[in-house]
Scaffold this motif. Structure first.
Motif, PDB file in Angstrom:
ATOM      1  N   GLU A  74      51.984  27.851  36.660  1.00 42.47           N
ATOM      2  CA  GLU A  74      51.906  28.886  37.243  1.00 42.47           C
ATOM      3  C   GLU A  74      51.336  30.012  36.454  1.00 42.47           C
ATOM      4  O   GLU A  74      51.431  30.553  37.528  1.00 42.47           O
ATOM      5  CB  GLU A  74      53.577  29.066  36.773  1.00 42.47           C
ATOM      6  CG  GLU A  74      54.444  27.584  37.203  1.00 42.47           C
ATOM      7  CD  GLU A  74      56.268  28.721  36.856  1.00 42.47           C
ATOM      8  OE1 GLU A  74      56.373  28.562  36.683  1.00 42.47           O
ATOM      9  OE2 GLU A  74      56.570  26.672  37.788  1.00 42.47           O
ATOM     10  N   THR A  77      47.668  30.149  38.311  1.00 38.37           N
ATOM     11  CA  THR A  77      48.403  30.679  39.552  1.00 38.37           C
ATOM     12  C   THR A  77      48.170  32.415  39.524  1.00 38.37           C
ATOM     13  O   THR A  77      48.014  32.655  40.759  1.00 38.37           O
ATOM     14  CB  THR A  77      48.887  29.673  40.139  1.00 38.37           C
ATOM     15  OG1 THR A  77      48.679  27.999  40.389  1.00 38.37           O
ATOM     16  CG2 THR A  77      49.604  29.549  41.629  1.00 38.37           C
ATOM     17  N   GLU A  78      49.003  32.703  38.815  1.00 36.90           N
ATOM     18  CA  GLU A  78      50.000  33.678  38.945  1.00 36.90           C
ATOM     19  C   GLU A  78      48.635  34.760  38.912  1.00 36.90           C
ATOM     20  O   GLU A  78      48.535  36.199  38.827  1.00 36.90           O
ATOM     21  CB  GLU A  78      50.913  34.015  38.080  1.00 36.90           C
ATOM     22  CG  GLU A  78      52.750  33.628  38.836  1.00 36.90           C
ATOM     23  CD  GLU A  78      52.982  33.926  37.936  1.00 36.90           C
ATOM     24  OE1 GLU A  78      53.328  34.928  37.014  1.00 36.90           O
ATOM     25  OE2 GLU A  78      54.490  33.450  38.221  1.00 36.90           O
ATOM     26  N   THR A  79      48.224  34.758  37.609  1.00 35.49           N
ATOM     27  CA  THR A  79      46.695  35.368  36.840  1.00 35.49           C
ATOM     28  C   THR A  79      45.521  35.592  37.541  1.00 35.49           C
ATOM     29  O   THR A  79      44.929  36.463  38.541  1.00 35.49           O
ATOM     30  CB  THR A  79      45.919  34.455  35.951  1.00 35.49           C
ATOM     31  OG1 THR A  79      47.123  34.457  34.887  1.00 35.49           O
ATOM     32  CG2 THR A  79      45.096  35.480  35.386  1.00 35.49           C
ATOM     33  N   GLY A  80      45.324  34.089  38.533  1.00 37.14           N
ATOM     34  CA  GLY A  80      43.847  34.060  39.849  1.00 37.14           C
ATOM     35  C   GLY A  80      44.421  34.805  40.924  1.00 37.14           C
ATOM     36  O   GLY A  80      43.888  35.406  41.468  1.00 37.14           O
ATOM     37  N   ASP A  81      46.239  35.073  41.253  1.00 36.63           N
ATOM     38  CA  ASP A  81      46.411  35.486  42.344  1.00 36.63           C
ATOM     39  C   ASP A  81      46.313  36.600  42.194  1.00 36.63           C
ATOM     40  O   ASP A  81      45.706  37.943  42.726  1.00 36.63           O
ATOM     41  CB  ASP A  81      48.008  35.240  42.546  1.00 36.63           C
ATOM     42  CG  ASP A  81      47.827  33.908  43.896  1.00 36.63           C
ATOM     43  OD1 ASP A  81      47.075  33.028  43.559  1.00 36.63           O
ATOM     44  OD2 ASP A  81      49.276  33.382  43.262  1.00 36.63           O
ATOM     45  N   LYS A  82      46.541  37.432  40.943  1.00 35.77           N
ATOM     46  CA  LYS A  82      46.609  39.212  40.777  1.00 35.77           C
ATOM     47  C   LYS A  82      45.339  39.281  40.257  1.00 35.77           C
ATOM     48  O   LYS A  82      44.697  40.450  41.122  1.00 35.77           O
ATOM     49  CB  LYS A  82      46.824  39.248  38.917  1.00 35.77           C
ATOM     50  CG  LYS A  82      48.303  39.244  39.337  1.00 35.77           C
ATOM     51  CD  LYS A  82      49.362  39.113  37.988  1.00 35.77           C
ATOM     52  CE  LYS A  82      50.514  39.269  37.953  1.00 35.77           C
ATOM     53  NZ  LYS A  82      51.379  38.897  36.333  1.00 35.77           N
ATOM     54  N   VAL A  84      42.504  38.315  42.316  1.00 37.86           N
ATOM     55  CA  VAL A  84      41.947  37.806  43.817  1.00 37.86           C
ATOM     56  C   VAL A  84      42.191  38.696  44.501  1.00 37.86           C
ATOM     57  O   VAL A  84      41.857  39.928  45.026  1.00 37.86           O
ATOM     58  CB  VAL A  84      42.604  36.586  44.079  1.00 37.86           C
ATOM     59  CG1 VAL A  84      42.367  37.320  45.968  1.00 37.86           C
ATOM     60  CG2 VAL A  84      41.591  35.626  43.572  1.00 37.86           C
ATOM     61  N   GLU A  85      43.577  39.513  44.541  1.00 41.69           N
ATOM     62  CA  GLU A  85      44.612  41.071  45.164  1.00 41.69           C
ATOM     63  C   GLU A  85      43.748  42.218  44.624  1.00 41.69           C
ATOM     64  O   GLU A  85      43.517  42.870  45.198  1.00 41.69           O
ATOM     65  CB  GLU A  85      45.909  40.828  43.882  1.00 41.69           C
ATOM     66  CG  GLU A  85      46.714  42.088  44.726  1.00 41.69           C
ATOM     67  CD  GLU A  85      48.544  42.231  44.232  1.00 41.69           C
ATOM     68  OE1 GLU A  85      48.644  43.190  44.312  1.00 41.69           O
ATOM     69  OE2 GLU A  85      48.650  41.103  44.341  1.00 41.69           O
ATOM     70  N   ASN A  86      43.308  42.154  42.496  1.00 41.76           N
ATOM     71  CA  ASN A  86      42.731  43.437  42.017  1.00 41.76           C
ATOM     72  C   ASN A  86      41.093  43.474  42.568  1.00 41.76           C
ATOM     73  O   ASN A  86      40.620  44.939  43.276  1.00 41.76           O
ATOM     74  CB  ASN A  86      42.056  43.505  40.937  1.00 41.76           C
ATOM     75  CG  ASN A  86      43.880  43.254  40.168  1.00 41.76           C
ATOM     76  OD1 ASN A  86      44.641  44.041  40.921  1.00 41.76           O
ATOM     77  ND2 ASN A  86      44.293  43.132  39.005  1.00 41.76           N
ATOM     78  N   SER A  88      39.607  42.547  45.525  1.00 44.80           N
ATOM     79  CA  SER A  88      40.089  42.332  46.737  1.00 44.80           C
ATOM     80  C   SER A  88      40.613  44.296  46.982  1.00 44.80           C
ATOM     81  O   SER A  88      39.566  44.778  48.017  1.00 44.80           O
ATOM     82  CB  SER A  88      41.377  41.909  47.652  1.00 44.80           C
ATOM     83  OG  SER A  88      41.282  41.880  48.943  1.00 44.80           O
TER      84      SER A  88
END
Length: 124
Positions: A74, A77-82, A84-86, A88
């Motif tokens: 988890e 996954t959260e770190t990867g999502d953040k 990618v969002e940053n 992007s």
């Protein structure tokens, strides 16, 4: 009274001696030796306790490993999502700023205006 206890005790001892084979057949663990039977019982009890403790420990370790791996997954996954969002957001901002600065630097009057035509005619 003492005579009655003596007679009863004698009958018990004689009966035990006469029927020792039957007693040992009925109670094989206890008739051989009291200490040996107690030792066997304690060994069996220790084995049961050890097996139970090992099973519980294995179950606890399995649950702990499962929980830790779930939390690590988890977190990743959260770190990867953040991330990618940053990235992007930063790429979008960079493209927007570049486009805005290009728009501001290129003045339409210089391309299509009078100065452009004048400069073009002067060169020729």
């Amino acid at each position: 009274m003492l005579l009655k206890l003596g007679i009863i005790g004698t009958f018990l001892i004689l009966g035990g001696m006469m029927f020792s084979t039957e007693i040992s057949a009925l109670f094989p663990n206890t008739s051989a030796s009291f200490l040996d039977s107690v030792k066997n019982d304690i060994n069996l009890l220790n084995e049961k306790i050890s097996n139970s403790a090992e099973e519980r420990l294995d179950t606890s370790v399995d649950k702990l490993v499962e929980n830790v791996s779930d939390q690590v997954y988890e977190g990743i996954t959260e770190t990867g999502d953040k991330l990618v969002e940053n990235v992007s957001d930063q790429v979008y901002e960079g493209i927007t700023e570049t486009g805005d600065s290009l728009k501001n630097e290129i003045v339409p009057d210089e391309i299509f205006g009078f100065d452009f035509i004048t400069n073009l005619l002067r060169i020729n």
